[in-house]
Design an enzyme around this catalytic site. Structure first.
Site, short mmCIF file in Angstrom:
data_model
loop_
_atom_site.label_atom_id
_atom_site.label_comp_id
_atom_site.label_asym_id
_atom_site.label_seq_id
_atom_site.Cartn_x
_atom_site.Cartn_y
_atom_site.Cartn_z
N ASN A 54 -35.32 20.31 -9.73
CA ASN A 54 -35.69 20.69 -8.37
C ASN A 54 -36.55 21.95 -8.44
O ASN A 54 -36.06 23.03 -8.74
CB ASN A 54 -34.42 20.95 -7.54
CG ASN A 54 -34.72 21.43 -6.13
OD1 ASN A 54 -35.84 21.28 -5.63
ND2 ASN A 54 -33.74 22.03 -5.49
N LYS A 56 -38.09 23.51 -6.04
CA LYS A 56 -37.97 24.39 -4.88
C LYS A 56 -39.36 24.87 -4.43
O LYS A 56 -40.28 24.07 -4.35
CB LYS A 56 -37.00 25.53 -5.18
CG LYS A 56 -35.64 25.03 -5.70
CD LYS A 56 -34.63 26.12 -5.87
CE LYS A 56 -33.33 25.53 -6.42
NZ LYS A 56 -32.26 26.54 -6.51
N HIS A 140 -29.15 19.86 0.13
CA HIS A 140 -29.12 20.98 -0.81
C HIS A 140 -28.61 22.23 -0.08
O HIS A 140 -28.90 22.45 1.09
CB HIS A 140 -30.52 21.25 -1.38
CG HIS A 140 -30.49 22.18 -2.55
ND1 HIS A 140 -30.41 23.55 -2.39
CD2 HIS A 140 -30.53 21.96 -3.89
CE1 HIS A 140 -30.39 24.12 -3.59
NE2 HIS A 140 -30.46 23.18 -4.51
N GLU A 142 -29.37 25.26 -0.10
CA GLU A 142 -30.35 26.17 0.50
C GLU A 142 -30.83 25.65 1.85
O GLU A 142 -31.09 26.43 2.78
CB GLU A 142 -31.53 26.35 -0.47
CG GLU A 142 -31.13 27.17 -1.69
CD GLU A 142 -32.03 26.95 -2.89
OE1 GLU A 142 -31.72 27.54 -3.94
OE2 GLU A 142 -33.00 26.18 -2.79
N GLU A 212 -22.93 20.76 -6.54
CA GLU A 212 -23.51 22.07 -6.82
C GLU A 212 -22.65 23.16 -6.21
O GLU A 212 -22.73 23.41 -5.00
CB GLU A 212 -24.92 22.17 -6.22
CG GLU A 212 -25.93 21.20 -6.77
CD GLU A 212 -27.33 21.53 -6.27
OE1 GLU A 212 -28.18 21.87 -7.09
OE2 GLU A 212 -27.55 21.48 -5.05
N GLY A 218 -28.65 29.49 -9.07
CA GLY A 218 -29.58 30.60 -9.22
C GLY A 218 -28.94 31.92 -9.57
O GLY A 218 -29.62 32.95 -9.60
N SER A 258 -27.31 26.45 -12.23
CA SER A 258 -27.71 27.23 -13.40
C SER A 258 -27.50 26.47 -14.71
O SER A 258 -27.09 27.04 -15.72
CB SER A 258 -26.95 28.57 -13.44
OG SER A 258 -27.25 29.35 -12.30
#
Length: 301
Positions: A54, A56, A140, A142, A212, A218, A258
């Site tokens: 991904n 992003k 996701h 985010e 996730e 991240g 990560s």
């Protein structure tokens, strides 16, 4: 499909079989020894690993995207043990498709549930399909937090993609606070049941799940393989309650958070971890190439 380690010793075949299925297959020690016919008739659920990246809001230019996609595609060989997909920003999709050729699938990072109309900035599943996109992400973390996408909105994304005969990776996962309060199973159950509402059993072949943990995205933190395996097994049980054991055991569940060249081998050795949704490391062709060509660590019986 078999997963082969890249060892010079005799080739080792590794099958992704869920822990639940394995226990059901083995049963007691005595039944394992005696009832050979039952064992031969019991289905083994083999899931081909799926490594996805991904990007992003990266990289900065089309030329960089082309170089990165080509570098990643070049790392995929006939011996690579998995399917590969890249989820890239909309402006780079067609360029990445051309650069990667048939080595991997290029998908979209999100999709708008609406098909057409006064939705400025929207990208419909039909638009994506018309340029050869077969996959999109939904849910996701985010987009859940920054863009305030609700479970209901995410469910509409899933349904629209399936309606257009496309595939979706539904992302789920808990925050650090929820993890510390032992709410992982409850959070995943809610997000799975709401995200997959009205998805028919016959359409689950178009669905991949990505677990996730938000606290690991991240941050450099990675759930231990044991923690990740435990949550993946829980998610598979939830899917079994929703759709039955056959569909649950056919559904690929990826780990995201990560993932790195250093962590991927141990993660992929776990029976219910079927792949990865990789963020930062997918922006480095060398690192992502190593993740694609993972070498599962064989665990002692």
């Amino acid at each position: 499909h078999s997963v082969r380690t890249k060892a010079t010793a005799p080739t080792i075949i590794i099958m992704k079989v869920s822990a639940v299925s394995l226990l059901a297959l083995v049963g007691t020690a005595s039944s394992f020894v005696v009832n050979h016919n039952k064992i031969r008739e019991t289905r083994l659920y083999e899931r081909k690993p799926f490594i996805t990246g991904n990007w992003k809001l990266n990289p900065g230019t089309r030329d960089e995207a082309v170089e990165l996609a080509k570098g990643i595609a070049d790392s995929i060989t006939d011996d690579s043990p998995c399917d590969v997909a890249l989820f890239v920003p909309f402006p780079f999709i067609e360029a990445a498709q051309k650069a990667a050729g048939d080595k991997l699938t290029v998908g979209a990072e999100m999709v708008t549930p609406e098909s057409k109309g006064a939705f400025t900035g929207g990208i419909s599943s039909q638009m994506l399909k018309s340029i050869g996109v077969e996959y999109a992400l939904a849910g996701h973390s985010e987009r859940r937090t920054i863009n305030k996408e609700s479970d209901e909105y995410i469910n509409c994304q899933c349904l629209r993609l399936i309606e257009n005969e496309m595939n979706v990776i539904l992302c789920i996962g808990e925050t650090e606070e929820e993890f510390e309060k032992d709410l992982v199973g409850a959070v995943c159950e809610v997000q799975l049941k709401k995200g997959l509402a009205s998805v028919k059993p016959e359409d689950m072949s178009r669905v991949t799940i990505a677990y996730e943990p938000v606290w690991a995205i991240g941050t450099g933190k990675v759930a231990t393989p044991e923690i990740a395996q435990s949550v993946h097994a829980t998610c598979r049980k939830i899917l079994a309650d929703m759709y039955g054991e056959d569909i649950a055991n056919d559904t690929r569940i990826l780990y995201g958070g990560s993932v790195s060249p250093e962590s991927v081998d141990m993660l992929m050795a776990e029976p219910d971890i079927d792949g990865a949704l990789v963020g930062g490391a997918s922006l480095d062709a060398t690192k992502f190439g190593r993740i694609i060509n993972f070498e599962p660590v064989l665990q002692a019986a």
